[in-house]
Scaffold this motif. Structure first.
Motif, PDB file in Angstrom:
ATOM      1  N   GLU A  13       0.829  -1.210   0.000  1.00  0.00           N
ATOM      2  CA  GLU A  13       0.000   0.000   0.000  1.00  0.00           C
ATOM      3  C   GLU A  13       0.863   1.260   0.000  1.00  0.00           C
ATOM      4  OE1 GLU A  13      -2.645  -0.246   3.306  1.00  0.00           O
ATOM      5  OE2 GLU A  13      -3.711  -2.016   2.525  1.00  0.00           O
ATOM      6  N   VAL A  14       1.973   1.233   0.746  1.00  0.00           N
ATOM      7  CA  VAL A  14       2.881   2.384   0.744  1.00  0.00           C
ATOM      8  C   VAL A  14       3.466   2.582  -0.649  1.00  0.00           C
ATOM      9  CG1 VAL A  14       5.027   3.339   1.683  1.00  0.00           C
ATOM     10  CG2 VAL A  14       3.435   2.158   3.200  1.00  0.00           C
TER      11      VAL A  14
ATOM     12  N   GLN B  89       0.895   4.123  -2.927  1.00  0.00           N
ATOM     13  CA  GLN B  89       0.592   5.528  -2.630  1.00  0.00           C
ATOM     14  C   GLN B  89       1.740   6.446  -3.029  1.00  0.00           C
ATOM     15  OE1 GLN B  89      -0.216   5.136   1.516  1.00  0.00           O
ATOM     16  NE2 GLN B  89      -2.193   4.118   1.173  1.00  0.00           N
TER      17      GLN B  89
ATOM     18  N   PHE C 161       6.729   8.286   0.803  1.00  0.00           N
ATOM     19  CA  PHE C 161       7.619   7.481   1.646  1.00  0.00           C
ATOM     20  C   PHE C 161       8.145   8.223   2.871  1.00  0.00           C
ATOM     21  CE2 PHE C 161       8.018   5.963  -2.765  1.00  0.00           C
ATOM     22  CZ  PHE C 161       7.519   4.685  -2.595  1.00  0.00           C
TER      23      PHE C 161
ATOM     24  N   ASN D 258       0.978   6.914   7.513  1.00  0.00           N
ATOM     25  CA  ASN D 258       1.340   5.844   8.442  1.00  0.00           C
ATOM     26  C   ASN D 258       2.159   6.373   9.610  1.00  0.00           C
ATOM     27  OD1 ASN D 258       0.480   3.011   7.633  1.00  0.00           O
ATOM     28  ND2 ASN D 258       1.228   3.797   5.678  1.00  0.00           N
TER      29      ASN D 258
ATOM     30  N   GLU E 111       7.892   5.921   5.960  1.00  0.00           N
ATOM     31  CA  GLU E 111       6.550   5.353   5.882  1.00  0.00           C
ATOM     32  C   GLU E 111       6.540   3.830   5.914  1.00  0.00           C
ATOM     33  OE1 GLU E 111       2.894   6.558   5.189  1.00  0.00           O
ATOM     34  OE2 GLU E 111       4.039   7.528   6.750  1.00  0.00           O
ATOM     35  N   ILE E 112       7.504   3.189   5.266  1.00  0.00           N
ATOM     36  CA  ILE E 112       7.525   1.723   5.257  1.00  0.00           C
ATOM     37  C   ILE E 112       7.754   1.202   6.673  1.00  0.00           C
ATOM     38  CG2 ILE E 112       8.860  -0.292   4.495  1.00  0.00           C
ATOM     39  CD1 ILE E 112       9.146   1.052   1.780  1.00  0.00           C
TER      40      ILE E 112
ATOM     41  N   ALA F  38       4.580   1.740   8.731  1.00  0.00           N
ATOM     42  CA  ALA F  38       3.515   0.795   8.385  1.00  0.00           C
ATOM     43  C   ALA F  38       3.751  -0.562   9.046  1.00  0.00           C
ATOM     44  CB  ALA F  38       3.435   0.644   6.867  1.00  0.00           C
TER      45      ALA F  38
END
Length: 369
Positions: A24-25, A28, A31, A36, A232-233, A236
């Motif tokens: 999903e990241v 989108q 990053f 998230n 972001e990863i 998440a």
């Protein structure tokens, strides 16, 4: 082989959910500083009982940025433990301040508040306790000292996420709490990561500025800052894992209880217990003058273990090249005598029985003594 830590087992159980979150990241395409991270900061703040969470690059950066935002710098002193990972003093040094080491209590290897008070001088700006191995330091006494002497209090909670004192989580006792998401931590990411928790709105805003080049909006900078953001990863993945953390920490406590019961009567110092403390056993550390022999014995039977820590910080070359070497007899006596046994949540009961049997046999048969 039973490793000291095995993160692969945990990841296998969550692999599908984590792959979907990462996907999903990727879809989108944001990053850095995305939704998230924003959600994870709120979830961490709620978990730690604070108003705010600020995601940063690492636990080391968390300590450094918290101290920076509190105005710690050249000419200041910060009191901390000599018996911890090197990053604690490293963060102090990079602010321009001088680390001052106070001796530990030998029951649980955390800072001794009486020794901290003796180390306070007119230059002292902050106290930086470490919640070592997942066992909280004496925050009631240290908070009292900080208040009495007008000092800042920053918690190095990098090994202790989820630990509590009288039901109050670590990370909520001082001006700021600092956490690490290094992969082997109780809440570990897929790389480096960290978090600062605080309930001070002004401190929260200063840290947010510092972590992103001092920018209060795009291309507008009110101060010289740094580049230290949790991506972001990582956010998440950590959001998924945070939901499981209470269960994982509970399993660690259960494994620790079984070790205690099995090792009762052996010539081992076991982790200190206190009815007011809820530890999270980042490591289950026993103390024995035969730690090297016990480590060798366990390794010969395929059991991973490690000496934490082989020397106190003031015996490190980097320290001796820069600062006077103090006499800290308790930390010096403990160093090299403490051995960590496997206590990760995915350790099976059968594997723990093997470890227990080998440790008991070592002492009963006098192996390597």
């Amino acid at each position: 082989m039973i490793p000291l830590i095995d993160i692969k087992r945990q990841h296998q159980a969550l692999k599908g959910e984590m792959e979907r979150a990462v996907g999903e990241v990727l879809d989108q395409g944001q990053f850095i500083l995305g939704k998230n991270l924003e959600a994870f900061e709120k979830e961490m703040a709620e978990y730690c009982g604070t108003r705010y969470g600020i995601g940063v690059n690492s636990g080391t950066d968390a300590i450094f940025l918290a101290l920076q935002a509190l105005g710690v710098g050249e000419g200041d002193e910060v009191i901390t433990s000599p018996y911890t990972f090197f990053a604690t003093v490293e963060a102090i040094v990079h602010t321009g301040a001088r680390p001052v080491l106070a001796d530990i209590e030998t029951r649980h290897f955390n800072l001794d508040p009486e020794q901290v008070e003796r180390a306070i001088t007119p230059r002292t700006k902050a106290i930086l306790p470490v919640h070592l191995f997942g066992r909280p330091a004496d925050m009631k006494a240290l908070a009292s000292l900080a208040q009495r002497y007008g000092l800042r209090l920053v918690e190095d909670a990098c090994q202790a996420i989820g630990a509590e004192i009288e039901g109050k989580p670590v990370g909520s006792w001082g001006d700021a709490g600092c956490f690490s998401f290094y992969p082997t931590k109780n809440l570990g990411g897929m790389g480096d990561g960290g978090m600062i928790t605080t309930s001070d709105p002004q401190l929260h805003e200063r840290i947010r500025l510092l972590r992103t080049h001092g920018a209060y909006r795009k291309y507008h900078h009110s101060r010289f800052g740094f580049n230290s953001r949790l991506d972001e990863i990582q956010a998440a993945i950590l959001r998924i894992k945070l939901k499981h953390l209470p269960k994982w920490n509970g399993r660690r406590r259960m494994l620790a209880r079984r070790y205690r019961e099995a090792f009762h009567g052996l010539p081992l110092q076991l982790p200190a217990e206190d009815s007011q403390i809820t530890p999270v056993y980042h490591l289950f550390v026993v103390r024995t003058p035969h730690s090297a022999s016990l480590k060798k014995w366990l390794a010969s039977h395929g059991i991973g273990c490690e000496i934490y820590y082989p020397m106190p910080l003031h015996h490190q070359k980097a320290w001796k090249d820069r600062f006077p070497v103090p006499s800290l007899p308790r930390a010096e006596a403990v160093a090299g005598t403490t051995l960590a046994l496997p206590v990760y949540p995915e350790l099976s009961d059968g594997e723990q029985e093997i470890i227990i049997e080998k440790v008991i046999r070592f002492f009963k048969e006098g192996k390597g003594l």
